[in-house]
Write an enzyme that holds these catalytic residues in place. Structure first.
Site, short mmCIF file in Angstrom:
data_model
loop_
_atom_site.label_atom_id
_atom_site.label_comp_id
_atom_site.label_asym_id
_atom_site.label_seq_id
_atom_site.Cartn_x
_atom_site.Cartn_y
_atom_site.Cartn_z
N ASP A 8 0.63 -1.15 -0.04
CA ASP A 8 0.18 -0.12 0.03
C ASP A 8 1.17 1.24 0.06
O ASP A 8 1.99 1.37 0.52
CB ASP A 8 -0.96 -0.03 1.24
N GLU A 10 0.94 5.66 0.59
CA GLU A 10 0.18 6.90 0.80
C GLU A 10 0.81 8.20 -0.12
O GLU A 10 2.01 8.04 -0.29
CB GLU A 10 0.13 7.39 2.27
N ASP A 53 -7.05 17.66 1.07
CA ASP A 53 -7.79 16.41 1.24
C ASP A 53 -6.84 15.20 1.35
O ASP A 53 -7.39 14.35 2.30
CB ASP A 53 -8.65 16.15 0.08
N HIS A 58 -4.17 11.07 5.46
CA HIS A 58 -3.10 10.13 5.81
C HIS A 58 -2.30 10.88 7.13
O HIS A 58 -1.74 10.39 7.80
CB HIS A 58 -1.90 10.11 4.95
N HIS A 153 -5.25 6.96 7.57
CA HIS A 153 -4.67 5.86 6.48
C HIS A 153 -3.05 5.62 6.75
O HIS A 153 -2.58 6.74 6.90
CB HIS A 153 -5.31 6.15 5.00
N ASP A 158 -2.32 -0.50 6.67
CA ASP A 158 -3.28 -0.72 5.77
C ASP A 158 -2.83 -2.23 4.99
O ASP A 158 -3.59 -2.82 4.52
CB ASP A 158 -3.73 0.28 4.52
#
Length: 239
Positions: A8, A10, A53, A58, A153, A158
């Site tokens: 994963d 970010e 956003d 994160h 997140h 994740d």
């Protein structure tokens, strides 16, 4: 068995082509469908601000990332870590697009040229649960995977959650902590037990039990006009 990496990222925003960058990479290694502990977790200095956003998602601020390494400085190490593995990614197109852009900027080959396969768990979930919510949060709730620590997140967290979700999606195993002792198939295994060593006790019926048994037989005799199967078999055995 295939070495699998649950992966994963970010990012600073939603578009790698418009200049957004990876700020965190989280990888969890599975071998023979078990966690190995050989994981990879890196924060990167993206040399740009995160969109508002994205920052809400994160929580990785520019100040936090300022002293972190640039992706290009660790690009070769990442390539070697991922080499020949099957990648397990939720909404794979997003992460693959960002990784390929980072590799391109670092003068490295695209992802699919050195990994074995890319499996998209979002596509898998949509096939298994059509018409239902299939976000990572929704799948965690569906499979009972604990996500109580997921305030923001995070790529490593994740990836860990997705590893558990993936196991549930593909074989129904409740959790990765369940140990599978061997890779041998369980069907068809025959275990031989030597019963000659057992001393089985003989239990003799009591007078009360014999009397109760006779009462039941008498009732059966009455209802069957004397054709109680038990008595017929017993008489043949004695004869």
């Amino acid at each position: 068995m295939t070495r699998q990496i649950v992966l994963d990222t970010e990012t600073t925003g939603l578009s790698a082509e418009n200049g957004d960058r990876i700020i965190e990479l989280g990888c969890v290694e599975l071998y023979n469908r078990k966690l190995t502990g050989n994981d990879l977790h890196i924060y990167f200095n993206p040399e740009r601000e995160s969109h508002e956003d994205a920052l809400k998602v994160h929580g990785l601020t520019t100040d936090f990332l300022r002293d972190k390494p640039k992706f290009a400085t660790l690009g070769n190490d990442i390539v070697e870590y991922l080499r020949d593995a099957e990648l397990i990614i939720h909404n794979a197109a997003f992460d693959v697009g960002f990784l390929n852009k980072e590799f391109e900027l670092a003068g490295l080959p695209p992802l699919r040229s050195f990994v074995g396969e890319v499996t998209d768990t979002l596509a898998m979930a949509k096939t298994v649960y059509p018409g239902k919510r299939n976000s990572l949060d929704a799948l965690c709730d569906r499979f009972g995977v604990d996500r109580s620590n997921r305030t923001f997140h995070g790529a490593k967290l994740d990836a860990q959650l997705l590893a558990d979700v993936y196991i549930n999606l593909t074989r129904g195993q409740d959790a990765l902590l369940i140990d599978v002792a061997t890779n041998e198939p369980t069907q068809g295994i025959v275990i031989t037990v030597d019963l000659s060593t057992f001393q089985l006790p003989v239990l003799v019926a009591t007078e009360h039990e014999l009397s109760a048994h006779e009462e039941v037989l008498a009732q059966l005799d009455k209802s069957s006009n004397g054709r109680t199967l038990f008595r017929q078999i017993a008489e043949k055995a004695v004869a």
